[in-house]
Design a protein around this motif. Structure first.
Motif, PDB file in Angstrom:
ATOM      1  N   SER A 290       0.824  -1.214   0.000  1.00 38.97           N
ATOM      2  CA  SER A 290       0.000   0.000   0.000  1.00 38.97           C
ATOM      3  C   SER A 290       0.851   1.255   0.000  1.00 38.97           C
ATOM      4  CB  SER A 290      -0.920  -0.002   1.224  1.00 38.97           C
ATOM      5  OG  SER A 290      -1.785  -1.112   1.202  1.00 38.97           O
ATOM      6  N   VAL A 291       2.039   1.163   0.575  1.00 38.05           N
ATOM      7  CA  VAL A 291       2.961   2.293   0.651  1.00 38.05           C
ATOM      8  C   VAL A 291       4.282   1.855   0.049  1.00 38.05           C
ATOM      9  CG1 VAL A 291       4.160   3.899   2.188  1.00 38.05           C
ATOM     10  CG2 VAL A 291       1.819   3.190   2.707  1.00 38.05           C
ATOM     11  N   ARG A 292       4.863   2.710  -0.800  1.00 40.79           N
ATOM     12  CA  ARG A 292       6.088   2.342  -1.503  1.00 40.79           C
ATOM     13  C   ARG A 292       7.331   3.048  -0.971  1.00 40.79           C
ATOM     14  NH1 ARG A 292       6.046  -0.025  -6.574  1.00 40.79           N
ATOM     15  NH2 ARG A 292       4.315  -1.493  -6.743  1.00 40.79           N
ATOM     16  N   ALA A 293       7.185   3.938  -0.012  1.00 40.11           N
ATOM     17  CA  ALA A 293       8.342   4.676   0.510  1.00 40.11           C
ATOM     18  C   ALA A 293       8.357   4.571   2.026  1.00 40.11           C
ATOM     19  CB  ALA A 293       8.300   6.140   0.085  1.00 40.11           C
ATOM     20  N   VAL A 294       9.564   4.462   2.585  1.00 44.93           N
ATOM     21  CA  VAL A 294       9.745   4.318   4.034  1.00 44.93           C
ATOM     22  C   VAL A 294      10.839   5.259   4.495  1.00 44.93           C
ATOM     23  CG1 VAL A 294      10.509   2.785   5.885  1.00 44.93           C
ATOM     24  CG2 VAL A 294       8.958   1.925   4.132  1.00 44.93           C
ATOM     25  N   VAL A 295      10.588   5.948   5.592  1.00 47.85           N
ATOM     26  CA  VAL A 295      11.606   6.715   6.311  1.00 47.85           C
ATOM     27  C   VAL A 295      11.613   6.185   7.736  1.00 47.85           C
ATOM     28  CG1 VAL A 295      12.331   8.969   7.143  1.00 47.85           C
ATOM     29  CG2 VAL A 295      11.284   8.763   4.886  1.00 47.85           C
ATOM     30  N   GLY A 296      12.775   5.839   8.246  1.00 50.96           N
ATOM     31  CA  GLY A 296      12.799   5.289   9.589  1.00 50.96           C
ATOM     32  C   GLY A 296      14.183   5.238  10.178  1.00 50.96           C
ATOM     33  N   ALA A 299      16.035   0.014  12.602  1.00 47.17           N
ATOM     34  CA  ALA A 299      15.309  -1.218  12.285  1.00 47.17           C
ATOM     35  C   ALA A 299      14.640  -1.161  10.922  1.00 47.17           C
ATOM     36  CB  ALA A 299      14.269  -1.502  13.376  1.00 47.17           C
ATOM     37  N   ALA A 300      14.433   0.037  10.392  1.00 55.92           N
ATOM     38  CA  ALA A 300      13.798   0.172   9.083  1.00 55.92           C
ATOM     39  C   ALA A 300      14.687  -0.308   7.946  1.00 55.92           C
ATOM     40  CB  ALA A 300      13.399   1.632   8.844  1.00 55.92           C
ATOM     41  N   MET A 301      15.964  -0.627   8.229  1.00 56.21           N
ATOM     42  CA  MET A 301      16.844  -1.110   7.161  1.00 56.21           C
ATOM     43  C   MET A 301      16.333  -2.417   6.566  1.00 56.21           C
ATOM     44  SD  MET A 301      20.136  -2.281   9.461  1.00 56.21           S
ATOM     45  CE  MET A 301      19.939  -3.182  11.009  1.00 56.21           C
ATOM     46  N   PHE A 302      15.466  -3.137   7.306  1.00 53.90           N
ATOM     47  CA  PHE A 302      14.892  -4.379   6.800  1.00 53.90           C
ATOM     48  C   PHE A 302      13.474  -4.182   6.251  1.00 53.90           C
ATOM     49  CE2 PHE A 302      17.937  -5.863  10.062  1.00 53.90           C
ATOM     50  CZ  PHE A 302      18.688  -6.736   9.287  1.00 53.90           C
ATOM     51  N   ALA A 303      12.979  -2.962   6.177  1.00 54.77           N
ATOM     52  CA  ALA A 303      11.595  -2.727   5.773  1.00 54.77           C
ATOM     53  C   ALA A 303      11.303  -3.396   4.424  1.00 54.77           C
ATOM     54  CB  ALA A 303      11.316  -1.225   5.683  1.00 54.77           C
ATOM     55  N   PRO A 304      10.188  -4.161   4.320  1.00 52.24           N
ATOM     56  CA  PRO A 304       9.910  -4.949   3.111  1.00 52.24           C
ATOM     57  C   PRO A 304       9.301  -4.120   1.990  1.00 52.24           C
ATOM     58  CG  PRO A 304       8.204  -5.335   4.732  1.00 52.24           C
ATOM     59  CD  PRO A 304       9.201  -4.411   5.389  1.00 52.24           C
TER      60      PRO A 304
END
Length: 719
Positions: A290-296, A299-304
């Motif tokens: 549903s979402v294609r971009a992540v900022v974190g 732990a977000a280095m593994f975000a799928p």
């Protein structure tokens, strides 16, 4: 920018990228096992097709770092799909490395890796006890990445997945994720035009290419918007993007920049501050596409992120990027693995420059993304220095502990806005250096730092050899000095020096995010500097020797990174921005700050480390434990032939009441540590040897034999 192709792993940073690809290929090979005919379990009805589930149990010990086969009951057939969480019986008495316990044993969590028509286990299989949730949280891409990270850091797959997949929250799973939005329009370059190849980098991302760059960002607040434009360019190509930053304050700035540029609903914010339910809901939105971009944060280095087109890291030298839980991976290395595995773009950005970043450029794996010198001079503040000689001649410095030049800069800056005062936090331990030229004192055998605890004889902190005839290799001097420890200049003392000015503090107890543009003294420890509206009028960097004198290979690099990070918050020289650093002007990090040339400093550091065989040119691992345990471990480990063992040497005793560091001794106990160094190309062999030896030792420990030791591959601190 360097485009990613099928041979992107060749010629990478030292041996890093080729080893990463080799780890990924090895993980695929390990998954291929012979399959026998399907078995039944106690005559119970099993799934008609693919009645065997291969399960990774959540047991983070190395000698159990493998898959186990379980029978799939007919009633669980629909939900027991690859990637879901399950509960299984697990305990002693397994008949095969792939066979689940037939009966008895306690329930333990796990993930289904795949469904099979049969198993290579010769006996009846235990059945899955429960499917915790039909949500497929473990994708094949995430499984391959986790296996590669585990192999690189001599850890277990289960430990990596604990870092990669957040704990389940039932309410978050029940709430449907929003429909994905269409790709946004191609963004304008904006402030990327300040960099020679900046617009070309954005264009390559928008065209669907995979450029790789090391970005030396200009000082000022524009970096967050520039990161947001790189994400927007990637999204415009129909692909996903991932940005990892050191802490929640920095994540909030990038989050605000992305929202301002693209609007709400385009990205997810993954930080620990969000709370478990909200964070898991955001993570599920990313996993579901549903979402294609992540900022974190870390732990977000593994975000799928699906169809990943860009991975980016900001300020890779920050210690927050180094995970403290086993197997202690670093964000930069995990994102390098993802860039190689998923053939996506890579962006490493910072105001400063680490040696690892310089190595990526030198190897040709990534290209530099920087502004020309004229643009740097226009943007950076004026930097002035106060050295030891100036302090000795300065009556004001001896009386008020504030050099005259610094006092004048603070007084002038307070006329126009807030002034930042950076004070080294307590606990910095000095190293020894030549009294004449300040060159660090190093061991003649391994180039490690020389120490003299409790006024005892001089010895090496790495290999433990005594040094009875030291002299400086740079100037020939024979006398040593210990550097200044900590900072005694407190907010109260500054308040007495400037009684009419408010004083604000930002540090461990309370970290400020922003301060107003009104005149004020802002006293901060490194890394806790708040952002001032319109920028600081001046900055004072106190007690430089407290950071430069740490017994750490990265002391100079880290001091420069801290100074540059604080100075980047100051207004440009044309607007009156001034920085005063209290440190010896002739030292390399100080000169790099004056010239605003962190990249040049990193390149020279890299050349020196290559000459001395230091990381990142070599690969290194630290093995620590009680006396005798480390030597026994090294005797049993089948290390590569080109491995060099330094030590073991005693570790400092942790004071009672202080928290135990990961891999460090409990308070009051005396441990020792050995360093193992291998040349480029042998890092994977070293990790495999350590992992095998540790697995054998843990198996013995479970039977009451032997004693465990701690292993850390690529330790950030080897001082």
């Amino acid at each position: 920018m360097s485009s990613q192709d099928e041979s992107s792993g060749q010629g990478g940073a030292g041996d890093a990228v080729p080893e990463q690809l080799a780890l990924i290929r090895e993980s695929v090979r390990k998954a291929k096992v012979p399959r026998a005919k399907p078995r039944t379990w106690r005559g119970a009805a099993l799934a008609g097709e693919l009645p065997v589930a291969r399960v990774l149990v959540d047991k983070g010990v190395l000698h159990l770092d493998r898959y186990f086969d379980y029978a799939v009951p007919e009633e669980l057939d629909a939900d027991a799909q690859p990637g879901v969480r399950v509960r299984v019986r697990f305990g002693a008495g397994r008949g095969s490395v792939h066979g689940g316990r037939r009966e008895g044993g306690g329930l333990i969590s796990g993930f289904i890796v795949e469904r099979l028509a049969g198993s290579d286990y010769g006996g009846p299989l235990a059945a899955l006890a429960q499917v915790v949730s039909p949500e497929r949280v473990l994708s094949p891409e995430l499984l391959g990445l986790a296996r590669a990270v585990a192999d690189r850091y001599a850890g277990s797959l289960a430990d990596v997945l604990q870092l990669a997949i957040p704990p389940r929250n039932g309410k978050a799973e029940q709430k449907p994720s929003p429909e994905p939005l269409p790709p946004p329009p191609r963004p304008e370059p904006g402030s990327w035009v300040r960099y020679g190849t900046g617009p070309a980098f954005l264009s390559a991302l928008a065209d669907g290419d995979a450029p790789r760059a090391v970005w030396n960002a200009l000082p000022g607040p524009e970096w967050a918007e520039e990161l947001a434009r790189a994400v927007a360019a990637t999204l415009s190509s129909g692909r996903g993007a991932l940005v990892v930053v050191p802490d929640g304050r920095v994540a909030a700035r990038v989050d605000a920049a992305l929202t301002a540029l693209l609007g709400a609903g385009r990205h997810a914010l993954l930080t620990a501050d969000a709370g478990p339910q909200k964070r898991y809901r955001e993570w599920l939105a990313v996993r579901r596409g549903s979402v294609r971009a992540v900022v974190g944060t870390r732990a977000a280095m593994f975000a799928p992120v699906q169809d990943l087109g860009l991975v980016a890291i900001w300020d890779d030298g920050d210690g927050s990027h180094s995970e403290q839980h086993a197997p202690q991976p670093h964000t930069r290395d995990v994102l390098l693995l993802r860039a190689a595995h998923e053939k996506c773009g890579f962006l490493l950005g910072s105001w400063s420059c680490t040696v690892e970043a310089a190595q990526l450029v030198e190897s040709g794996w990534a290209l530099p993304l920087a502004a020309d010198r004229e643009q740097v001079r226009t943007t950076a503040p004026l930097v002035r220095t106060v050295g030891d000689g100036d302090l000795a001649r300065d009556e004001a410095a001896r009386a008020a502990r504030l050099p005259t030049l610094a006092w004048q800069a603070v007084r002038e800056g307070l006329k126009h806005g807030p002034v930042l005062v950076q004070v080294p936090r307590r606990g910095y331990v000095p190293r020894l250096a030549c009294e004449r030229c300040r060159e660090p004192a190093r061991c003649r055998h391994c180039a490690g730092p020389l120490e003299a605890r409790d006024a005892g004889p001089l010895h090496c902190g790495w290999c433990g050899r005594d040094e009875n005839d030291w002299h400086c290799a740079a100037c020939g001097g024979f006398r040593l000095r210990a550097q200044i420890v900590g900072a005694r200049r407190t907010a109260e003392e500054l308040g007495r020096a400037f009684p009419a000015v408010p004083v604000r503090t930002s540090g461990r107890d309370q970290v400020l995010d922003t301060v107003p543009a009104a005149p004020a003294l802002v006293v901060s420890t490194p890394g806790a500097e708040p952002v001032a509206e319109g920028g600081y009028a001046a900055a004072l960097l106190l007690d430089g020797w407290a950071m430069l004198g740490r017994p750490d290979l990265r002391a100079g690099e880290e001091a420069l990174r801290r100074w540059v990070g604080a100075s980047a918050l100051v207004r440009p020289q044309a607007a009156g921005g001034t920085v005063v650093v209290v440190a010896e002007p002739t030292l390399r990090p100080v000169q790099a700050l004056v010239r605003w040339d962190p990249t040049g400093h990193a390149v020279r550091e890299l050349a020196e480390r290559a000459e001395l065989g230091f990381p990142p040119v070599s690969r290194m691992a630290a093995v620590s434990g009680r006396f005798g345990a480390v030597e026994e471990f090294l005797r049993t480990a089948q290390l590569p032939p080109d491995a060099e063992v330094l030590g073991p040497v005693p570790l400092p005793v942790t004071d009672a009441g202080r928290p135990r560091r990961p891999g460090g001794p409990p308070p009051g106990e005396q441990w020792e540590r050995a360093l193992i160094r291998v040349p480029p190309g042998s890092g994977a062999a070293l990790a495999a040897a350590l992992k095998s030896a540790q697995a054998a030792r843990l198996a013995k420990s479970g039977r009451g034999e032997g004693e465990t030791v701690w292993i850390r591959v690529d330790p950030p601190d080897i001082g």
